[in-house]
Scaffold this motif. Structure first.
Motif, short mmCIF file in Angstrom:
data_model
loop_
_atom_site.label_atom_id
_atom_site.label_comp_id
_atom_site.label_asym_id
_atom_site.label_seq_id
_atom_site.Cartn_x
_atom_site.Cartn_y
_atom_site.Cartn_z
N HIS A 182 0.83 -1.21 0.00
CA HIS A 182 0.00 0.00 0.00
C HIS A 182 0.87 1.26 0.00
CE1 HIS A 182 -3.50 2.48 0.92
NE2 HIS A 182 -2.95 2.90 2.04
N VAL A 183 1.85 1.29 0.89
CA VAL A 183 2.75 2.45 0.98
C VAL A 183 3.61 2.55 -0.27
CG1 VAL A 183 4.69 3.44 2.26
CG2 VAL A 183 2.72 2.51 3.50
N ALA A 184 4.15 1.41 -0.74
CA ALA A 184 5.00 1.43 -1.94
C ALA A 184 4.22 1.93 -3.15
CB ALA A 184 5.55 0.03 -2.21
N GLY A 185 2.97 1.50 -3.29
CA GLY A 185 2.15 1.96 -4.41
C GLY A 185 1.91 3.46 -4.35
N ALA A 186 1.57 3.96 -3.15
CA ALA A 186 1.33 5.40 -3.01
C ALA A 186 2.60 6.20 -3.31
CB ALA A 186 0.83 5.70 -1.60
N LEU A 187 3.74 5.73 -2.81
CA LEU A 187 5.00 6.45 -3.05
C LEU A 187 5.43 6.37 -4.51
CD1 LEU A 187 6.98 5.55 0.19
CD2 LEU A 187 5.69 7.65 -0.32
N LYS A 188 5.18 5.23 -5.15
CA LYS A 188 5.49 5.10 -6.58
C LYS A 188 4.71 6.14 -7.38
CE LYS A 188 4.43 2.38 -10.64
NZ LYS A 188 3.78 3.41 -11.43
N HIS A 189 3.41 6.23 -7.12
CA HIS A 189 2.60 7.20 -7.85
C HIS A 189 3.03 8.63 -7.54
CE1 HIS A 189 0.04 4.21 -9.54
NE2 HIS A 189 -0.38 3.77 -8.37
N GLN A 190 3.37 8.88 -6.29
CA GLN A 190 3.76 10.23 -5.88
C GLN A 190 5.09 10.64 -6.49
OE1 GLN A 190 1.82 12.19 -3.80
NE2 GLN A 190 3.23 13.89 -3.93
N TRP A 191 6.11 9.79 -6.35
CA TRP A 191 7.47 10.20 -6.72
C TRP A 191 7.88 9.79 -8.12
CZ3 TRP A 191 9.59 8.39 -1.37
CH2 TRP A 191 9.26 9.35 -0.40
N LEU A 192 7.55 8.59 -8.54
CA LEU A 192 7.97 8.15 -9.87
C LEU A 192 7.03 8.62 -10.97
CD1 LEU A 192 9.17 4.48 -9.14
CD2 LEU A 192 10.53 6.58 -9.26
N ASP A 193 5.72 8.52 -10.71
CA ASP A 193 4.73 8.92 -11.72
C ASP A 193 4.39 10.40 -11.66
OD1 ASP A 193 4.68 6.22 -12.30
OD2 ASP A 193 2.81 5.84 -11.22
N ARG A 194 4.84 11.07 -10.60
CA ARG A 194 4.57 12.50 -10.40
C ARG A 194 3.08 12.82 -10.33
NH1 ARG A 194 9.40 13.60 -8.79
NH2 ARG A 194 11.04 13.74 -10.33
N GLU A 195 2.31 11.88 -9.77
CA GLU A 195 0.89 12.09 -9.51
C GLU A 195 0.75 12.51 -8.04
OE1 GLU A 195 -1.89 12.15 -11.14
OE2 GLU A 195 -1.31 11.30 -13.07
N PRO A 196 -0.11 13.45 -7.72
CA PRO A 196 -0.25 13.89 -6.32
C PRO A 196 -1.10 12.90 -5.51
CG PRO A 196 -1.70 15.14 -7.74
CD PRO A 196 -0.90 14.25 -8.64
N GLU A 197 -0.62 11.67 -5.41
CA GLU A 197 -1.37 10.61 -4.74
C GLU A 197 -1.54 10.86 -3.25
OE1 GLU A 197 -3.67 7.36 -4.33
OE2 GLU A 197 -2.93 8.13 -6.23
N LEU A 198 -0.48 11.27 -2.58
CA LEU A 198 -0.57 11.49 -1.13
C LEU A 198 -1.54 12.61 -0.79
CD1 LEU A 198 3.18 11.08 -0.11
CD2 LEU A 198 1.36 9.37 -0.08
N GLN A 199 -1.62 13.62 -1.64
CA GLN A 199 -2.51 14.75 -1.38
C GLN A 199 -3.98 14.35 -1.38
OE1 GLN A 199 0.16 14.70 -3.22
NE2 GLN A 199 1.33 16.58 -3.02
N ARG A 200 -4.30 13.21 -2.00
CA ARG A 200 -5.68 12.73 -2.01
C ARG A 200 -6.13 12.27 -0.63
NH1 ARG A 200 -7.96 10.18 -6.50
NH2 ARG A 200 -7.94 8.17 -5.45
N MET A 201 -5.17 11.87 0.21
CA MET A 201 -5.53 11.29 1.52
C MET A 201 -4.94 12.08 2.69
SD MET A 201 -7.33 9.09 3.09
CE MET A 201 -7.92 7.82 2.00
N LEU A 202 -4.22 13.16 2.42
CA LEU A 202 -3.69 13.97 3.52
C LEU A 202 -4.73 14.97 4.00
CD1 LEU A 202 -0.08 14.71 2.25
CD2 LEU A 202 -0.74 13.23 4.16
N PRO A 203 -4.80 15.20 5.32
CA PRO A 203 -5.72 16.21 5.82
C PRO A 203 -5.29 17.60 5.39
CG PRO A 203 -4.58 15.10 7.64
CD PRO A 203 -4.06 14.53 6.35
N GLY A 204 -6.22 18.51 5.39
CA GLY A 204 -5.91 19.90 5.05
C GLY A 204 -6.77 20.41 3.91
N ARG A 205 -6.36 21.53 3.40
CA ARG A 205 -7.11 22.16 2.32
C ARG A 205 -6.86 21.47 0.99
NH1 ARG A 205 -5.97 28.42 3.00
NH2 ARG A 205 -4.21 27.78 4.20
#
Length: 192
Positions: A165-188
């Motif tokens: 789960h973590v590896a997939g999210a980090l792959k999308h975030q860092w390798l694919d340059r998709e803002p994956e983590l921002q979909r599930m992080l609290p905040g604006r």
């Protein structure tokens, strides 16, 4: 700039509360073998309380998920990535239920369960599973051992799925340059 499609605030809260409970319980399970004797029982009791809390949160999270559609995945994701994501999430949900249930059954079959009532965080009495407690002693011991072993093996499966789960999210975030983590992080809401 388009707004990133995020999970709802409630879904985000459930995600992180369940994750925090799981991390706390894994930490307790790794730590209590190294604690002084007087600290072991409180650590185990806290582990049980967190497990029951995670179970309650998981029920609420699943009900929320069944009644609130999550945001669509980005269109750039490959078909196999979407399939892997769905499979991993289904298995994680199953484990989030199976872990506390197997622990609750194991605890209900504990030979000293009747003389050591369970307290949720030391505040509220929490029942054990009566049908399990009423088993004959030999069967109860067998159930305790069986579900204890299942609890351990399920934890190893949980570690593996958590890693995926973590590896997939980090792959999308860092390798694919998709803002994956921002979909599930609290905040604006984030913007691309």
């Amino acid at each position: 700039m388009p707004v990133i499609k995020r999970y709802s605030g409630v879904a985000i809260a459930f995600h992180w509360l369940v994750a925090a409970g799981i991390v706390a319980n894994v930490t307790l399970a790794w730590v209590w073998p190294h604690l002084a004797d007087a600290s072991v029982r409180p650590a185990i009791d806290t582990h049980k309380s967190i497990g029951i809390t995670v179970l309650g949160l998981a029920v609420m999270r699943l009900l929320w998920r069944l009644t609130h559609r999550p945001p669509a995945l980005p269109t750039s994701y490959q078909r196999w990535e979407i399939t892997a994501s769905h499979a991993t999430h289904i298995l994680l949900y199953a484990l989030i239920f199976a872990m506390p249930l197997s622990g609750w059954i194991m605890d209900s079959a504990w030979k000293d369960a009747a003389t050591h009532p369970m307290q949720l965080f030391g505040l509220i009495g929490w029942p054990r599973i009566g049908i399990v407690m009423r088993l004959d002693p030999a069967t109860r011991d067998h159930v305790h051992d069986l579900f204890g072993a299942a609890h351990v093996w399920l934890s190893y499966l949980l570690y593996g799925l958590f890693g995926l789960h973590v590896a997939g999210a980090l792959k999308h975030q860092w390798l694919d340059r998709e803002p994956e983590l921002q979909r599930m992080l609290p905040g604006r809401p984030y913007r691309k």
